[in-house]
Structures are given as structure tokens and as C-alpha cells.
Write a protein that holds these residues in place. Structure first.
Motif, PDB file in Angstrom:
ATOM      1  N   UNK A  11      40.465  47.754  37.423  1.00 25.44           N
ATOM      2  CA  UNK A  11      39.438  46.605  37.582  1.00 25.44           C
ATOM      3  C   UNK A  11      39.591  46.060  38.909  1.00 25.44           C
ATOM      4  N   UNK A  12      38.601  45.203  39.221  1.00 34.09           N
ATOM      5  CA  UNK A  12      38.534  44.553  40.499  1.00 34.09           C
ATOM      6  C   UNK A  12      37.964  43.361  40.283  1.00 34.09           C
ATOM      7  N   UNK A  13      38.030  42.209  41.062  1.00 32.73           N
ATOM      8  CA  UNK A  13      37.603  40.939  40.704  1.00 32.73           C
ATOM      9  C   UNK A  13      37.866  40.250  42.235  1.00 32.73           C
ATOM     10  N   UNK A  14      36.821  39.244  42.656  1.00 37.07           N
ATOM     11  CA  UNK A  14      36.825  38.374  43.796  1.00 37.07           C
ATOM     12  C   UNK A  14      37.825  37.564  43.453  1.00 37.07           C
ATOM     13  N   UNK A  15      38.453  36.613  44.541  1.00 36.15           N
ATOM     14  CA  UNK A  15      39.294  35.309  44.118  1.00 36.15           C
ATOM     15  C   UNK A  15      38.491  34.191  43.602  1.00 36.15           C
ATOM     16  N   UNK A  16      37.236  34.218  44.038  1.00 40.59           N
ATOM     17  CA  UNK A  16      36.540  33.190  43.474  1.00 40.59           C
ATOM     18  C   UNK A  16      35.149  33.542  43.645  1.00 40.59           C
ATOM     19  N   UNK A  17      34.132  32.761  43.022  1.00 41.24           N
ATOM     20  CA  UNK A  17      32.932  33.068  43.045  1.00 41.24           C
ATOM     21  C   UNK A  17      32.148  33.809  44.263  1.00 41.24           C
ATOM     22  N   UNK A  18      32.555  33.051  45.325  1.00 44.50           N
ATOM     23  CA  UNK A  18      31.955  33.562  46.582  1.00 44.50           C
ATOM     24  C   UNK A  18      32.746  34.805  47.396  1.00 44.50           C
ATOM     25  N   UNK A  19      34.017  34.773  46.776  1.00 40.04           N
ATOM     26  CA  UNK A  19      34.940  36.058  47.264  1.00 40.04           C
ATOM     27  C   UNK A  19      35.316  35.650  48.622  1.00 40.04           C
ATOM     28  N   UNK A  20      35.399  34.403  49.216  1.00 37.25           N
ATOM     29  CA  UNK A  20      35.978  33.945  50.601  1.00 37.25           C
ATOM     30  C   UNK A  20      36.962  33.030  50.531  1.00 37.25           C
ATOM     31  N   UNK A  21      37.576  32.650  49.318  1.00 36.50           N
ATOM     32  CA  UNK A  21      38.400  31.762  49.186  1.00 36.50           C
ATOM     33  C   UNK A  21      39.712  31.738  50.061  1.00 36.50           C
ATOM     34  N   UNK A  22      40.328  33.194  49.989  1.00 36.39           N
ATOM     35  CA  UNK A  22      41.620  33.417  50.706  1.00 36.39           C
ATOM     36  C   UNK A  22      41.200  33.793  52.083  1.00 36.39           C
ATOM     37  N   UNK A  23      40.382  33.797  52.796  1.00 38.60           N
ATOM     38  CA  UNK A  23      39.882  34.026  54.034  1.00 38.60           C
ATOM     39  C   UNK A  23      40.619  32.742  54.806  1.00 38.60           C
ATOM     40  N   UNK A  24      41.063  32.874  56.133  1.00 38.85           N
ATOM     41  CA  UNK A  24      41.582  31.782  56.815  1.00 38.85           C
ATOM     42  C   UNK A  24      40.751  31.020  57.102  1.00 38.85           C
ATOM     43  N   UNK A  25      40.880  29.601  57.145  1.00 38.43           N
ATOM     44  CA  UNK A  25      40.032  28.680  57.732  1.00 38.43           C
ATOM     45  C   UNK A  25      38.634  28.439  57.026  1.00 38.43           C
ATOM     46  N   UNK A  38      41.590  29.092  40.947  1.00 37.96           N
ATOM     47  CA  UNK A  38      41.862  28.935  39.580  1.00 37.96           C
ATOM     48  C   UNK A  38      41.059  28.852  38.566  1.00 37.96           C
ATOM     49  N   UNK A  39      39.745  28.185  38.701  1.00 40.15           N
ATOM     50  CA  UNK A  39      38.762  27.987  37.721  1.00 40.15           C
ATOM     51  C   UNK A  39      38.078  29.479  37.616  1.00 40.15           C
ATOM     52  N   UNK A  40      37.882  30.347  38.712  1.00 39.33           N
ATOM     53  CA  UNK A  40      37.524  31.717  38.298  1.00 39.33           C
ATOM     54  C   UNK A  40      38.354  32.624  37.830  1.00 39.33           C
ATOM     55  N   UNK A  41      39.578  32.432  38.122  1.00 43.98           N
ATOM     56  CA  UNK A  41      40.725  33.380  37.398  1.00 43.98           C
ATOM     57  C   UNK A  41      40.586  33.071  35.983  1.00 43.98           C
ATOM     58  N   UNK A  42      40.433  31.748  35.628  1.00 40.18           N
ATOM     59  CA  UNK A  42      40.647  31.418  34.315  1.00 40.18           C
ATOM     60  C   UNK A  42      39.554  32.026  33.133  1.00 40.18           C
ATOM     61  N   UNK A  43      38.668  32.660  34.057  1.00 36.53           N
ATOM     62  CA  UNK A  43      37.533  33.327  33.033  1.00 36.53           C
ATOM     63  C   UNK A  43      38.021  34.484  32.475  1.00 36.53           C
ATOM     64  N   UNK A  44      39.109  35.150  32.933  1.00 42.76           N
ATOM     65  CA  UNK A  44      40.047  36.315  32.129  1.00 42.76           C
ATOM     66  C   UNK A  44      41.008  35.609  31.010  1.00 42.76           C
ATOM     67  N   UNK A  45      41.018  36.192  29.997  1.00 39.44           N
ATOM     68  CA  UNK A  45      41.491  35.572  28.927  1.00 39.44           C
ATOM     69  C   UNK A  45      43.139  35.984  29.052  1.00 39.44           C
TER      70      UNK A  45
END
Length: 181
Positions: A11-25, A38-45
Motif C-alpha cells: 500500500x502507499x499513501x501520501x504524508x498528508x492530504x496534499x502530499x507536500x507536507x514533507x517537502x523542504x520549505x 498526524x491527522x491524515x495518518x490517524x485515518x488508518x486504524x
């Protein structure tokens, strides 16, 4: 009723809704990047996440990555190491009276505890990690299974601290911060 099933989940998932949260700056418009992740990751039980053995964060490929030389170990060499490790596992578990197709992933928990008995340093590490990471019984056994497989891939007879540390690192990557729970 028991229904036999064997499958491999990738499986794969983005780090957040937009997928850019871990990009520098990058600054997320929903608030601090850490909270959004954290909120996006909490969607997985938690129980589902506990059943995923390897959690790996993959960074975006840059143009500089595309011109790097190929890795020292190619696909054919990796496949040969995997085949050798699986043959070792089949032999190990057949000697214990289990079916020949038994692997580290499919052997009973009591058997993996014996087959993956770590060295003294490894035992101290897994004991400490079980407490600090609050590993469930399932998480503990899955960590032992991954560590035993890593030792098999290295051709090692005993699970060492190095193998347990790597197995724990794969489990820790998907852990949620306490604020997300």
C-alpha cells in the motif's frame, strides 16, 4: 469457520492530504505540517497498522537522483539472496515437523520465538523496544519474524541486535505521535 487466505499487501499513501507536507520549505495551509501529517495518518486504524510489517518512507525522486549510478546489487542478485533465504527457512521449519512451505511469515508464534532467539544485546533491545514502543503481542512477534528474515538474508544463524534494530526501524516509521491518537 476458518477461511484460508494468503496475500501480500502493498500500500502507499501520501504524508498528508496534499502530499507536500514533507517537502523542504513547504507550509501547509491547514496549520503546522506536523499536525496535518498526524491527522491524515490517524485515518488508518491502529489494529490495521499493527498488521503492516514494513513501513517505509520514500522521498520524492529528484533530477539529481536520476543520474546516480545503478546500485551495487541488482535485481538478479537480490532474487538469489531471497531464494536462498526461503530455502533456509523451508529447511529450518521442515526439521521441526512443519510443512515444507513454511516461512518466517507463516510459522506459529511459539516457533518463531525459538527460531528468532536473539543474542544478548538483541534481547535487551527488543525488551526495551517492547516497552517504549508499546508493542502488542502481534507487533512483538512480527518484529521477530522480520528480524529472523533479515538474518536469513545476511546468512546469519542467529538473530543479532543489528537485525532487530532494522526490523524495529521499519515498524517505527509508521508510528503516530501521541497527539495524533
Amino acid at each position: 469457520m476458518t477461511y484460508p487466505a494468503r496475500f501480500q499487501l502493498v500500500a502507499a499513501m501520501n504524508p498528508c492530504r496534499c502530499g507536500l507536507a514533507l517537502e523542504p520549505g513547504y507550509a501547509c495551509r491547514r496549520g503546522p505540517n506536523e499536525r496535518c501529517v498526524a491527522q491524515y495518518g490517524a485515518r488508518i486504524s491502529g489494529p490495521l497498522l499493527d498488521r503492516i510489517d514494513l513501513r517505509i518512507e520514500v522521498a520524492a525522486v529528484t533530477a539529481a537522483d536520476l543520474i546516480l549510478p545503478p546500485p551495487a546489487e541488482g535485481s538478479a542478485e537480490a532474487a538469489a539472496r531471497v531464494a536462498a533465504a526461503r530455502a533456509l527457512q523451508s529447511t529450518r521449519y521442515a526439521a521441526l515437523g512443519l510443512p515444507a512451505a513454511t516461512t518466517n511469515a507463516t510459522c506459529p508464534a511459539t516457533v518463531i520465538e525459538t527460531a528468532a532467539t536473539p543474542d544478548a544485546e538483541g534481547a535487551a533491545l527488543i525488551r526495551h523496544a517492547a516497552e517504549t514502543m508499546r508493542l502488542s503481542a502481534r507487533g512483538f512477534h512480527r518484529t521477530l519474524r522480520v528480524a529472523r528474515t533479515l538474518a536469513d538474508l545476511d546468512g546469519e544463524a542467529q538473530v543479532r541486535r543489528l537485525h532487530l534494530a532494522e526490523a524495529l526501524s521499519y515498524r517505527a516509521r509508521g508510528e503516530r505521535p501521541a497527539a495524533a491518537a
